[in-house]
Scaffold this motif. Structure first.
Motif, PDB file in Angstrom:
ATOM      1  N   ARG A 275     -12.378 -11.954  45.571  1.00 41.18           N
ATOM      2  CA  ARG A 275     -11.425 -10.847  45.386  1.00 41.18           C
ATOM      3  C   ARG A 275     -11.066 -10.680  43.922  1.00 41.18           C
ATOM      4  O   ARG A 275     -11.233 -11.599  43.115  1.00 41.18           O
ATOM      5  CB  ARG A 275     -10.112 -11.154  46.127  1.00 41.18           C
ATOM      6  N   THR A 276     -10.508  -9.526  43.621  1.00 45.99           N
ATOM      7  CA  THR A 276      -9.854  -9.348  42.328  1.00 45.99           C
ATOM      8  C   THR A 276      -8.400  -9.770  42.511  1.00 45.99           C
ATOM      9  O   THR A 276      -7.744  -9.326  43.457  1.00 45.99           O
ATOM     10  CB  THR A 276      -9.923  -7.876  41.875  1.00 45.99           C
ATOM     11  N   THR A 277      -7.916 -10.624  41.637  1.00 44.91           N
ATOM     12  CA  THR A 277      -6.510 -11.018  41.715  1.00 44.91           C
ATOM     13  C   THR A 277      -5.698 -10.182  40.723  1.00 44.91           C
ATOM     14  O   THR A 277      -6.185  -9.815  39.649  1.00 44.91           O
ATOM     15  CB  THR A 277      -6.321 -12.510  41.388  1.00 44.91           C
TER      16      THR A 277
ATOM     17  N   ASP B 202     -12.489 -13.215  41.253  1.00 48.44           N
ATOM     18  CA  ASP B 202     -13.694 -12.651  40.623  1.00 48.44           C
ATOM     19  C   ASP B 202     -13.337 -11.937  39.326  1.00 48.44           C
ATOM     20  O   ASP B 202     -14.041 -12.016  38.329  1.00 48.44           O
ATOM     21  CB  ASP B 202     -14.347 -11.634  41.569  1.00 48.44           C
ATOM     22  N   HIS B 203     -12.280 -11.148  39.400  1.00 49.11           N
ATOM     23  CA  HIS B 203     -11.658 -10.550  38.218  1.00 49.11           C
ATOM     24  C   HIS B 203     -10.187 -10.919  38.321  1.00 49.11           C
ATOM     25  O   HIS B 203      -9.688 -11.154  39.417  1.00 49.11           O
ATOM     26  CB  HIS B 203     -11.745  -9.015  38.221  1.00 49.11           C
ATOM     27  N   CYS B 204      -9.488 -10.927  37.191  1.00 43.88           N
ATOM     28  CA  CYS B 204      -8.044 -11.214  37.244  1.00 43.88           C
ATOM     29  C   CYS B 204      -7.343 -10.290  36.255  1.00 43.88           C
ATOM     30  O   CYS B 204      -7.735 -10.203  35.086  1.00 43.88           O
ATOM     31  CB  CYS B 204      -7.813 -12.688  36.898  1.00 43.88           C
TER      32      CYS B 204
ATOM     33  N   LEU C  41      -8.332  -1.272  39.139  1.00 42.29           N
ATOM     34  CA  LEU C  41      -8.691  -1.740  40.486  1.00 42.29           C
ATOM     35  C   LEU C  41      -9.549  -0.694  41.210  1.00 42.29           C
ATOM     36  O   LEU C  41     -10.491  -1.047  41.927  1.00 42.29           O
ATOM     37  CB  LEU C  41      -7.418  -2.022  41.297  1.00 42.29           C
TER      38      LEU C  41
ATOM     39  N   ILE D 277     -13.018  -1.197  39.971  1.00 38.14           N
ATOM     40  CA  ILE D 277     -13.671  -2.442  40.414  1.00 38.14           C
ATOM     41  C   ILE D 277     -14.083  -2.339  41.890  1.00 38.14           C
ATOM     42  O   ILE D 277     -15.113  -2.874  42.302  1.00 38.14           O
ATOM     43  CB  ILE D 277     -12.746  -3.664  40.189  1.00 38.14           C
TER      44      ILE D 277
ATOM     45  N   GLN E 116     -12.959  -3.710  44.695  1.00 35.16           N
ATOM     46  CA  GLN E 116     -13.131  -4.973  45.410  1.00 35.16           C
ATOM     47  C   GLN E 116     -11.848  -5.238  46.194  1.00 35.16           C
ATOM     48  O   GLN E 116     -10.796  -4.676  45.854  1.00 35.16           O
ATOM     49  CB  GLN E 116     -13.334  -6.087  44.366  1.00 35.16           C
TER      50      GLN E 116
ATOM     51  N   ILE F 294      -8.451  -7.113  47.154  1.00 39.35           N
ATOM     52  CA  ILE F 294      -7.459  -7.506  46.149  1.00 39.35           C
ATOM     53  C   ILE F 294      -6.511  -8.571  46.709  1.00 39.35           C
ATOM     54  O   ILE F 294      -6.086  -8.493  47.861  1.00 39.35           O
ATOM     55  CB  ILE F 294      -6.616  -6.264  45.747  1.00 39.35           C
TER      56      ILE F 294
ATOM     57  N   VAL G 167      -6.964  -8.195  31.018  1.00 37.07           N
ATOM     58  CA  VAL G 167      -7.963  -8.737  31.954  1.00 37.07           C
ATOM     59  C   VAL G 167      -8.326 -10.159  31.524  1.00 37.07           C
ATOM     60  O   VAL G 167      -8.341 -10.480  30.335  1.00 37.07           O
ATOM     61  CB  VAL G 167      -9.249  -7.868  32.002  1.00 37.07           C
TER      62      VAL G 167
END
Ligand code: MLT
Length: 243
Positions: free
Chosen positions: A20-22, A117-119, A134, A137, A139, A141, A231
């Motif tokens: 996930r993207t956090t 995966d991304h933050c 977001l 991206i 993805q 979340i 990021v």
């Protein structure tokens, strides 16, 4: 896109953020400071968990290019260059500098969130910019509220709800996966017309006002004031446009 929200990072397990993207939120004041510092030209923000880690990190970097910032109990730490007020992070102090940031809740939450995966770092002042990122991206979340010393915090939850509100208005395929996400949206809807009063009523907002930081609380309650999305990249936060 599916979104789940956590009131605190306590007990968060790897599988809850895996793939996930956090989005890490610490409205008062770590993620607000991160957005302001990057807007004002800081090269990067390096969050660290402890004061010892902060000194250790400073020792590894070029002393003329590093600034130590953060707080304990809301106040600047002895020996640090800056506290955790967004007003201390003006270009004259931080332009082109690496900021090592040691705050009580926010830094730790960012380190946990960095496993995604991304933050991204979100505050009330940059929520719409985070929502825009977001949407790119695309993805699932995990929103991680930093909370207050292990407990719930009104301002972070409210900001999580604001992020959901912004995502909902730009996309019709957002689904909320847990009760905490619905509660966050309800809290935002309750307070959206007067964020400043809500922040001042919060536990940490009250503490900051009592410490003389009312101006910080006012500043941090301004919706979408800046268009910066911090990021995570290789152990630090940078501006999305400098990725
Ligand atoms: C934190 O990380 O706990 C904070 O940002 C606290 C503060 O700035 O007062």
């Amino acid at each position: 896109m599916k979104l789940r929200l956590f009131f605190t990072p306590n007990g968060l397990t790897e599988d809850q953020i895996l793939g996930r993207t956090t989005v890490v939120i610490d409205v008062l004041r770590a993620t607000s400071v991160a957005a302001v510092a990057l807007k004002n030209g800081a090269r990067e923000i390096i969050p660290v968990a402890t004061l010892g880690d902060a000194s250790g990190m400073r020792a590894k970097l070029d002393p003329s290019m590093v600034v130590l910032g953060g707080e304990r109990d809301g106040r600047k730490v002895e020996g640090f260059d800056l506290g955790n007020s967004p007003f201390e992070y003006g270009p004259e102090r931080i332009e082109k500098k690496s900021i090592v940031l040691a705050t009580t809740n926010g830094s730790a939450a960012l380190l946990i969130g960095s496993e995604g995966d991304h933050c991204l770092a979100c505050a009330i002042i940059n929520t719409s910019e985070v929502a825009r990122r977001l949407a790119e991206i695309k993805q699932d979340i995990a929103v991680i509220c930093s909370g207050n010393k292990g407990g719930f915090s009104l301002e972070d939850t409210l900001c999580g709800g604001m992020l959901i509100d912004r995502l909902k208005s730009s996309s019709d395929n957002l689904s909320l996966e847990n009760d905490a996400a619905w509660v966050a949206l309800d809290i935002f809807n309750k307070h959206k017309h007067d964020l400043e009063t809500a922040l001042k009523q919060s536990d940490h907002g009250t503490t900051l006002v009592n410490l003389g930081f009312e101006r910080d609380v006012n500043y941090c309650s301004q919706a979408d004031k800046i268009e910066i999305c911090p990021v995570w990249k290789s152990g630090r936060l940078i501006r999305l446009d400098s990725e």
